[in-house]
Design a protein around this motif. Structure first.
Motif, PDB file in Angstrom:
ATOM      1  N   PHE A  59       0.750  -1.289  -0.049  1.00 22.29           N
ATOM      2  CA  PHE A  59       0.057   0.134  -0.070  1.00 22.29           C
ATOM      3  C   PHE A  59       0.774   1.051   0.272  1.00 22.29           C
ATOM      4  O   PHE A  59       1.850   1.238   0.477  1.00 22.29           O
ATOM      5  N   LYS A  60       0.254   2.226  -0.808  1.00 22.86           N
ATOM      6  CA  LYS A  60       1.209   3.575  -0.746  1.00 22.86           C
ATOM      7  C   LYS A  60       0.700   4.511   0.293  1.00 22.86           C
ATOM      8  O   LYS A  60      -0.541   4.434   0.864  1.00 22.86           O
ATOM      9  N   LYS A  61       1.503   5.265   0.773  1.00 19.30           N
ATOM     10  CA  LYS A  61       0.999   6.396   1.752  1.00 19.30           C
ATOM     11  C   LYS A  61      -0.285   6.999   1.439  1.00 19.30           C
ATOM     12  O   LYS A  61      -0.374   7.441   0.370  1.00 19.30           O
ATOM     13  N   THR A 105      -6.206   4.102   1.359  1.00 22.87           N
ATOM     14  CA  THR A 105      -7.183   3.283   2.412  1.00 22.87           C
ATOM     15  C   THR A 105      -7.307   1.745   2.282  1.00 22.87           C
ATOM     16  O   THR A 105      -7.208   1.572   0.975  1.00 22.87           O
ATOM     17  N   ILE A 106      -7.114   1.198   3.190  1.00 25.43           N
ATOM     18  CA  ILE A 106      -7.365  -0.191   3.444  1.00 25.43           C
ATOM     19  C   ILE A 106      -8.761  -0.565   3.754  1.00 25.43           C
ATOM     20  O   ILE A 106      -9.292  -1.313   3.112  1.00 25.43           O
ATOM     21  N   SER A 166      -6.966  -3.834  12.074  1.00 24.01           N
ATOM     22  CA  SER A 166      -8.061  -4.236  11.331  1.00 24.01           C
ATOM     23  C   SER A 166      -9.251  -3.402  11.987  1.00 24.01           C
ATOM     24  O   SER A 166      -9.177  -2.806  13.063  1.00 24.01           O
ATOM     25  N   ASP A 167     -10.512  -3.527  11.606  1.00 17.27           N
ATOM     26  CA  ASP A 167     -11.560  -3.144  12.248  1.00 17.27           C
ATOM     27  C   ASP A 167     -12.212  -4.263  12.712  1.00 17.27           C
ATOM     28  O   ASP A 167     -12.883  -5.223  12.350  1.00 17.27           O
ATOM     29  N   LEU A 184      -8.890   2.340   8.082  1.00 16.77           N
ATOM     30  CA  LEU A 184      -7.702   2.026   8.247  1.00 16.77           C
ATOM     31  C   LEU A 184      -6.938   2.426   7.117  1.00 16.77           C
ATOM     32  O   LEU A 184      -7.334   2.150   5.837  1.00 16.77           O
ATOM     33  N   ASP A 185      -6.035   3.321   7.217  1.00 20.04           N
ATOM     34  CA  ASP A 185      -5.066   3.707   6.295  1.00 20.04           C
ATOM     35  C   ASP A 185      -3.660   3.764   6.342  1.00 20.04           C
ATOM     36  O   ASP A 185      -3.279   3.445   7.444  1.00 20.04           O
ATOM     37  N   CYS A 186      -2.761   4.076   5.323  1.00 25.37           N
ATOM     38  CA  CYS A 186      -1.277   4.043   5.595  1.00 25.37           C
ATOM     39  C   CYS A 186      -0.704   5.506   5.695  1.00 25.37           C
ATOM     40  O   CYS A 186      -1.123   6.685   4.837  1.00 25.37           O
TER      41      CYS A 186
END
Length: 188
Positions: free
Chosen positions: A34-36, A39-40, A82-83, A97-99
């Motif tokens: 994942f990139k900066k 969003t995950i 995670s959630d 959840l993100d980077c």
């Protein structure tokens, strides 16, 4: 270090698996990059997996109706995110959840985790231990919010996780501590 070895070393701090057991366990993970800023998980999503961070930094956060962000967790190398309410409760995600930085993760589906825990008792112990450790950390954080001022919470955070100071932007540390960026700047 190779992703497989990072996960193996992480598990070895708590449990012992045979090479065959570990290989079987590892075969259920899917690597993702994942990139900066990517969003995950977004609020409202269905959540079926959790993420083991190999490299980089993630944040789990909630945005209220007034668009104020509250950071629940930072996740750096060898942390999980995670959630969990959505993952285990079968409800839509309430957190995001993100980077914070480019990240390499291993993704484990919740169904696979449950099956693996039923098949390998040491994994059931590992995940229960990890959940208990997370619960204790959450309880300590909540008690710190109830009993300590922002300066003490900031010092406590940096003493427990010194790498955060150089990894996480100050406005996100402020959101984690529940203070404004201006208040945080007065603390250091």
């Amino acid at each position: 270090m190779e992703p497989k070895n990072i996960l193996k070393a992480h598990l070895a701090k708590t449990i012992t698996l045979t090479d065959d057991q570990f290989d079987y366990f590892y075969s259920h993970f899917k690597p993702h990059s994942f990139k900066k800023g990517q969003t995950i998980i977004s609020a409202g999503d269905k959540v079926d997996s959790e993420y083991f961070v190999l490299d980089g930094c993630l944040k789990t956060f909630y945005v209220n109706d007034d668009q104020k962000m509250f950071i629940l967790q930072f996740a750096m190398s060898t942390w999980w995110a995670s959630d969990y309410n959505a993952l285990y409760g079968g409800v839509d995600a309430t957190v995001n959840l993100d980077c914070i930085a480019d990240a390499e993760v291993l993704c484990l589906a919740g169904d696979d985790r449950e099956r693996l825990c039923n098949e390998i008792s040491a994994l059931q112990y590992f995940f229960r231990w990890r959940s208990n450790k997370g619960y204790v950390a959450s309880q300590k954080r909540l008690l710190s919010f109830m009993n300590n001022n922002a300066k003490h919470r900031y010092e406590e955070l940096l003493s427990m996780y010194p790498l955060l100071y150089n990894t996480v932007p100050k406005h996100l540390i402020a959101a984690y501590l529940g203070v404004s960026r201006e208040t945080l700047s007065r603390l250091y």
